[in-house]
Design a protein around this motif. Structure first.
Motif, short mmCIF file in Angstrom:
data_model
loop_
_atom_site.label_atom_id
_atom_site.label_comp_id
_atom_site.label_asym_id
_atom_site.label_seq_id
_atom_site.Cartn_x
_atom_site.Cartn_y
_atom_site.Cartn_z
N ASN A 347 5.16 -6.52 -26.61
CA ASN A 347 4.72 -6.65 -25.22
C ASN A 347 5.89 -6.43 -24.28
OD1 ASN A 347 6.19 -9.01 -25.34
ND2 ASN A 347 4.46 -10.40 -25.02
N ALA A 348 5.56 -6.24 -23.01
CA ALA A 348 6.58 -5.99 -21.99
C ALA A 348 6.02 -6.46 -20.65
CB ALA A 348 6.94 -4.51 -21.92
N PRO A 349 6.90 -6.92 -19.75
CA PRO A 349 6.42 -7.40 -18.45
C PRO A 349 6.04 -6.23 -17.54
CG PRO A 349 8.81 -7.49 -18.51
CD PRO A 349 8.36 -7.08 -19.89
N ILE A 350 5.13 -6.50 -16.62
CA ILE A 350 4.81 -5.57 -15.53
C ILE A 350 5.50 -6.12 -14.29
CG2 ILE A 350 3.00 -4.50 -14.15
CD1 ILE A 350 1.09 -5.00 -16.51
N ILE A 351 6.45 -5.38 -13.75
CA ILE A 351 7.29 -5.86 -12.65
C ILE A 351 7.06 -4.99 -11.42
CG2 ILE A 351 9.67 -6.30 -11.92
CD1 ILE A 351 10.39 -6.69 -14.84
N ASP A 352 6.84 -5.65 -10.25
CA ASP A 352 6.63 -4.89 -9.02
C ASP A 352 7.98 -4.46 -8.45
OD1 ASP A 352 7.81 -7.03 -7.71
OD2 ASP A 352 5.98 -7.73 -6.74
N PRO A 353 8.00 -3.61 -7.41
CA PRO A 353 9.27 -3.10 -6.86
C PRO A 353 10.22 -4.19 -6.38
CG PRO A 353 7.42 -1.77 -6.08
CD PRO A 353 6.82 -2.93 -6.80
N SER A 354 9.67 -5.37 -6.05
CA SER A 354 10.57 -6.44 -5.58
C SER A 354 11.18 -7.23 -6.72
CB SER A 354 9.78 -7.39 -4.67
OG SER A 354 8.80 -8.09 -5.42
N GLY A 355 10.78 -6.91 -7.95
CA GLY A 355 11.33 -7.62 -9.10
C GLY A 355 10.47 -8.76 -9.59
N MET A 356 9.31 -8.98 -8.96
CA MET A 356 8.43 -10.06 -9.36
C MET A 356 7.62 -9.65 -10.59
SD MET A 356 8.76 -12.71 -7.34
CE MET A 356 7.19 -13.57 -7.50
N ILE A 357 7.42 -10.60 -11.51
CA ILE A 357 6.59 -10.35 -12.69
C ILE A 357 5.12 -10.44 -12.27
CG2 ILE A 357 5.95 -11.16 -14.99
CD1 ILE A 357 8.77 -12.28 -15.28
N MET A 358 4.38 -9.35 -12.46
CA MET A 358 2.98 -9.28 -12.05
C MET A 358 2.03 -9.50 -13.23
SD MET A 358 3.33 -8.77 -8.89
CE MET A 358 1.64 -8.42 -8.42
N GLY A 359 2.55 -9.41 -14.44
CA GLY A 359 1.71 -9.55 -15.62
C GLY A 359 2.45 -8.99 -16.82
N ALA A 360 1.67 -8.57 -17.82
CA ALA A 360 2.29 -8.03 -19.04
C ALA A 360 1.31 -7.09 -19.71
CB ALA A 360 2.70 -9.14 -19.99
N VAL A 361 1.86 -6.16 -20.48
CA VAL A 361 1.05 -5.29 -21.32
C VAL A 361 1.37 -5.62 -22.77
CG1 VAL A 361 2.79 -3.45 -21.26
CG2 VAL A 361 0.44 -2.90 -21.87
N LEU A 362 0.34 -5.70 -23.59
CA LEU A 362 0.47 -6.10 -24.99
C LEU A 362 -0.12 -5.01 -25.87
CD1 LEU A 362 1.04 -8.24 -27.25
CD2 LEU A 362 -1.27 -9.14 -26.79
N ALA A 363 0.68 -4.48 -26.79
CA ALA A 363 0.23 -3.49 -27.77
C ALA A 363 0.10 -4.19 -29.12
CB ALA A 363 1.20 -2.33 -27.85
N VAL A 364 -1.06 -4.00 -29.74
CA VAL A 364 -1.35 -4.73 -30.99
C VAL A 364 -1.80 -3.72 -32.04
CG1 VAL A 364 -2.67 -6.57 -32.06
CG2 VAL A 364 -2.06 -6.74 -29.64
N HIS A 365 -1.18 -3.80 -33.19
CA HIS A 365 -1.54 -2.93 -34.32
C HIS A 365 -2.16 -3.77 -35.43
CE1 HIS A 365 -1.30 0.39 -37.16
NE2 HIS A 365 -0.72 -0.44 -38.02
N ASP A 366 -3.29 -3.33 -35.92
CA ASP A 366 -3.94 -4.02 -37.04
C ASP A 366 -3.06 -3.87 -38.27
OD1 ASP A 366 -5.49 -4.93 -39.11
OD2 ASP A 366 -7.35 -3.99 -38.42
N ASN A 367 -2.55 -5.00 -38.75
CA ASN A 367 -1.55 -4.99 -39.82
C ASN A 367 -2.17 -5.21 -41.20
OD1 ASN A 367 1.15 -4.43 -40.01
ND2 ASN A 367 1.82 -6.54 -39.98
N THR A 368 -3.49 -5.12 -41.25
CA THR A 368 -4.16 -5.44 -42.52
C THR A 368 -3.70 -4.52 -43.64
OG1 THR A 368 -6.09 -6.20 -41.28
CG2 THR A 368 -6.40 -5.75 -43.63
N GLU A 369 -3.74 -3.20 -43.38
CA GLU A 369 -3.38 -2.25 -44.43
C GLU A 369 -1.92 -2.39 -44.82
OE1 GLU A 369 -5.35 -0.40 -46.21
OE2 GLU A 369 -7.02 -1.28 -45.12
N ARG A 370 -1.05 -2.65 -43.83
CA ARG A 370 0.36 -2.81 -44.15
C ARG A 370 0.59 -4.02 -45.04
NH1 ARG A 370 5.22 -4.19 -39.85
NH2 ARG A 370 6.80 -4.67 -41.41
N LYS A 371 -0.10 -5.12 -44.73
CA LYS A 371 0.05 -6.33 -45.55
C LYS A 371 -0.42 -6.07 -46.97
CE LYS A 371 1.89 -9.28 -42.72
NZ LYS A 371 3.23 -9.84 -43.01
N ARG A 372 -1.55 -5.35 -47.07
CA ARG A 372 -2.03 -5.01 -48.40
C ARG A 372 -1.03 -4.13 -49.14
NH1 ARG A 372 -8.18 -3.43 -46.58
NH2 ARG A 372 -8.98 -5.56 -46.28
N ALA A 373 -0.48 -3.17 -48.38
CA ALA A 373 0.49 -2.27 -48.99
C ALA A 373 1.74 -3.01 -49.43
CB ALA A 373 0.86 -1.16 -48.00
#
Length: 756
Positions: A347-373
């Motif tokens: 994940n990473a923060p979403i920051i506006d031009p003034s430097g304020m944290i406006m939120g975050a973006v989260l990338a998620v990968h299904d790790n099922t196959e990797r765990k099995r592997a």
């Protein structure tokens, strides 16, 4: 007369202007009080004195010459002169008189300052008008250009004179004209004080130029005709950027919708503001339901062991307070149906031009196959370790600096050491001094990725020689080190018996020569429509052609053509007999089916059953390549059974190795064989070889499949298939010092035309 003179002096004293008169000799006759104030001298120092004696600094000035001209021409003069002595501007008027010359003068400094200020104001206006970043124009109510700056000329591509011959309307894009004329009518009628419009002008070169036009009415105080003031901003680049931004938005949305990674966007409270289709699929919630909910409370509130997962303790929520994201964070999410799914998050923060944290973006990968592997890898590594520790072959791993990192017990036993005695030592510690140069050469080749088999010797702990045959592969470990792992087979006993075996083989070879020749009836070169065939056989020994290599080509059902290349294990009479049996049995089987995999499976069962017969002295193992070609479509179905995979020499483009493999015929009863389909285009050549080519050996280095590919790439431009075959065979022989260690057979087939 005295009364008249007195009256004149009274008049001259009462006027607001300074007055001085001189006679024909420039002597001062009269000075009024205003002139006396300007001249800064008492009357007694002025009257009767020469003007030029009293004020010598006037000699040579413009006033000096103008006074003389007035005196000589008897003409009136008017001039403006700056007085350095007083620091003021004076207006001077001279009139000829009977006595000489009368001069009136007054202070015009205030007027000059106003004029200068006006001139500077005009200059500033001109500079602002001409140097403005916007195009500026004065437009008559009927649309004629009255005044334009250079920027407007640059925007439209016309000179000033060319614009003055045109109207605002004539240069507007036809699609924009109706809207602007409507606004213009309201502006001229007084319904609007100003208007702005995004429109297009037609550039001199014919291209459309996007502009923002702001138009207002100007009514001069002087009473002159009113006109329109137009400010024109070129927004072509901005419009292009907006279009690019729109396309970028479409692209971004397309990417988020099409990516297999689950993406979530959240505000600072952790509430979901966006999720893509992959995220919906991962957690089982659709966007309309999940948007607005706190993601943690929905999919991350429990751990797999059933304990609560506190939001404030989660590494995924720290981004809202610290502004620092996480990468490759392994965690567990809860699907809508209550099942757990292992995930890998970043994940990473979403920051506006003034430097304020406006939120975050989260990338998620299904790790099922990797765990099995990973679990499969762990199990595989355990099995591998067990196999390595119990195998009859030696296993030796060493790094890029030739330092031993692992040996199994079998290798240590071969050399008379314990595994601990070998770990950490250079591989050269176990090499005879005479063999060091060759060992270093082989080490370098293996680091570079060579997988060729190597035959050499090592020095045992007691000083005796261990002859071995090895194959190796090089990989990079997690730390980036190159690690070579070699499989070592002890062939010391084999080397001792090699001479006797070669002599026995030679005798048998000679005996079976006649039978072998009868089997080497080569396929016809042009016996099949749409396909040219060339075959080449070379015995390992010059004095006879005895061995198990064979090739065949024949028609099968559906107008297809079967191409066969085989290598029956063994030499001499027994091998020749087996070869004949295999060759003609396979022909019979392929009369029933054109599937190479089915024919291979049936032949395998036939051979396995034959091995159980009492008269079968030993196992019959056959390396075989079957290819069935359809001349109508160019489809080529291939099955490989323990043989070298075929190679397609493309008429254009790189050569292509057939990705096929399988067990040798006769190895295991019930074996199943895969078949692949490739396309043979016009001009493409199918190349099949037996291992007599790839196992050609020089010293202890094998020619290898890669060597065969290199030779084929060099020879594929030859027009005749026979030339290609001889070039490959000759190259292998040259590598081996002129003589192959095993029989070699090559079969080449080139598609020459479409067959309807």
């Amino acid at each position: 007369m005295r009364h008249t003179s007195h009256t004149t002096e009274s008049i001259l004293e009462s006027i607001a202007e300074a007055y001085v008169s001189v006679d024909w000799d420039w002597r001062i006759l009269h000075v009024n009080h205003e002139a006396e104030r300007f001249l800064d001298k008492p009357l007694e120092d002025l009257l009767g004195k020469s003007l030029w004696d009293v004020y010598p600094d006037l000699v040579g000035t413009n006033a000096y010459y103008e006074y003389h001209r007035a005196m000589a021409d008897r003409s009136a003069i008017t001039l403006e002169e700056h007085s350095p002595r007083r620091g003021i501007w004076l207006e001077l008027r001279g009139y000829p008189t009977e006595e000489g010359l009368a001069v009136y003068f007054r202070d015009i400094s205030d007027r000059k300052h106003v004029e200068q200020a006006l001139e500077e104001s005009e200059e500033r206006f001109r500079a602002t008008f001409e140097e403005a970043a916007l195009g500026i124009g004065h437009v008559a109510p009927d649309g004629r250009w009255l005044r334009v700056n250079q920027r407007l000329c640059d925007i439209l591509g016309y000179t000033r004179d060319e614009l003055f011959l045109r109207t605002n309307q004539s240069m507007s894009h036809p699609d924009d004209l109706h809207e602007e004329l409507d606004l213009l009518s309201h502006l001229l009628a007084g319904d609007l004080s100003t208007y702005s419009i995004a429109k297009r002008y037609i550039h001199k070169n014919g291209a459309a130029v996007w502009v923002d036009v702001t138009m207002s009415v100007v009514t001069p105080r002087s009473g002159a005709s009113r006109y329109l003031l137009a400010f024109v901003e070129d927004i072509t680049g901005r419009r292009a950027a907006e279009e690019q931004l729109r396309q970028q938005f479409v692209l971004t949305r397309s990417l988020t919708d099409s990516t297999t990674e689950a993406l979530f966007m959240m505000d600072t409270a952790g509430r979901v503001t966006f999720l893509n289709p992959a995220a919906e699929q991962l957690v089982g919630w659709d966007a309309s339901t999940l948007v607005g909910k706190v993601l943690h409370d929905t999919v991350h509130y429990l751990k797999p062991d059933g304990t609560r997962n506190a939001m404030l303790e989660s590494p995924l929520t720290a981004v809202f307070t610290t502004g620092t994201g996480v990468r490759n964070h392994e965690d567990t999410f809860i699907r809508r149906d209550g099942t757990f799914v292992p995930v890998l998050c970043a994940n990473a923060p979403i920051i506006d031009p003034s430097g304020m944290i406006m939120g975050a973006v989260l990338a998620v990968h299904d790790n099922t196959e990797r765990k099995r592997a990973e679990q499969a890898v762990r199990e595989s590594e355990e099995r591998y370790r067990h196999i390595v520790d119990t195998t009859f072959e030696g296993v030796w791993s060493y790094d890029e600096h030739s330092i031993t990192t692992y040996v199994n017990g079998r290798l240590a036993e071969m050399l008379g050491y314990s595994p601990d005695e070998m770990l950490g030592r250079s591989i050269y510690d176990f090499v005879f001094d005479h063999d060091l140069a060759l060992a270093r050469e082989q080490f370098t080749e293996r680091l570079d990725g060579s997988k060729d088999k190597v035959e050499a010797r090592l020095r045992r702990k007691d000083g005796s020689a261990l002859y071995y045959l090895s194959s190796a592969s090089a990989l990079s470990d997690s730390g980036g080190r190159r690690i070579v792992t070699a499989m070592i087979s002890d062939i010391t006993a084999l080397k001792r018996a090699q001479s006797d075996l070669e002599r026995a083989y030679d005798r048998e070879h000679r005996i079976s020569e006649t039978l072998q020749r009868s089997l080497l009836i080569m396929p016809p070169r042009d016996g099949f429509r749409g396909l040219t065939i060339e075959s080449l056989y070379e015995a390992a020994w010059e004095e006879a052609q005895v061995g198990g290599d064979f090739c065949d080509a024949f028609s099968v059902a559906g107008g297809k053509i079967a191409l066969i290349l085989g290598d029956v294990a063994g030499k001499g009479l027994a091998a020749a007999a087996r070869t004949a049996e295999i060759k003609f049995t396979l022909r019979a089987f392929m009369r029933d089916t054109t599937s190479p995999s089915l024919a291979a499976a049936r032949l395998n069962e036939f051979v396995c059953e034959a091995q159980t017969l009492p008269e079968q002295s030993d196992d019959m193992i056959v390396g075989l390549t079957l290819a069935v070609f359809d001349p109508k479509t160019g489809a080529l179905e291939i099955t490989v059974c323990g043989a070298e995979p075929p190679l397609i020499l493309r008429a254009s483009g790189p050569s292509e190795e057939a990705p096929a493999s399988g067990l040798p015929i006769g190895a295991i009863s019930g074996a199943e064989y895969d078949q692949i389909t490739m396309q043979l285009n016009i001009g493409d050549t199918l190349l099949m070889v037996t291992d007599g080519i790839t196992e050609a050996r020089r010293d202890n280095v094998f020619f290898g499949y890669e060597g065969m590919i290199r030779l084929a790439a060099q020879a594929r431009s030859f027009p005749a298939l026979g030339q290609i075959a001889r070039a490959i065979l000759g190259g292998a022989q040259n590598f081996a010092g002129g003589r192959l260690q095993d029989d070699a057979c090559l079969l080449l087939a080139r598609r020459t035309m479409y067959v309807g």
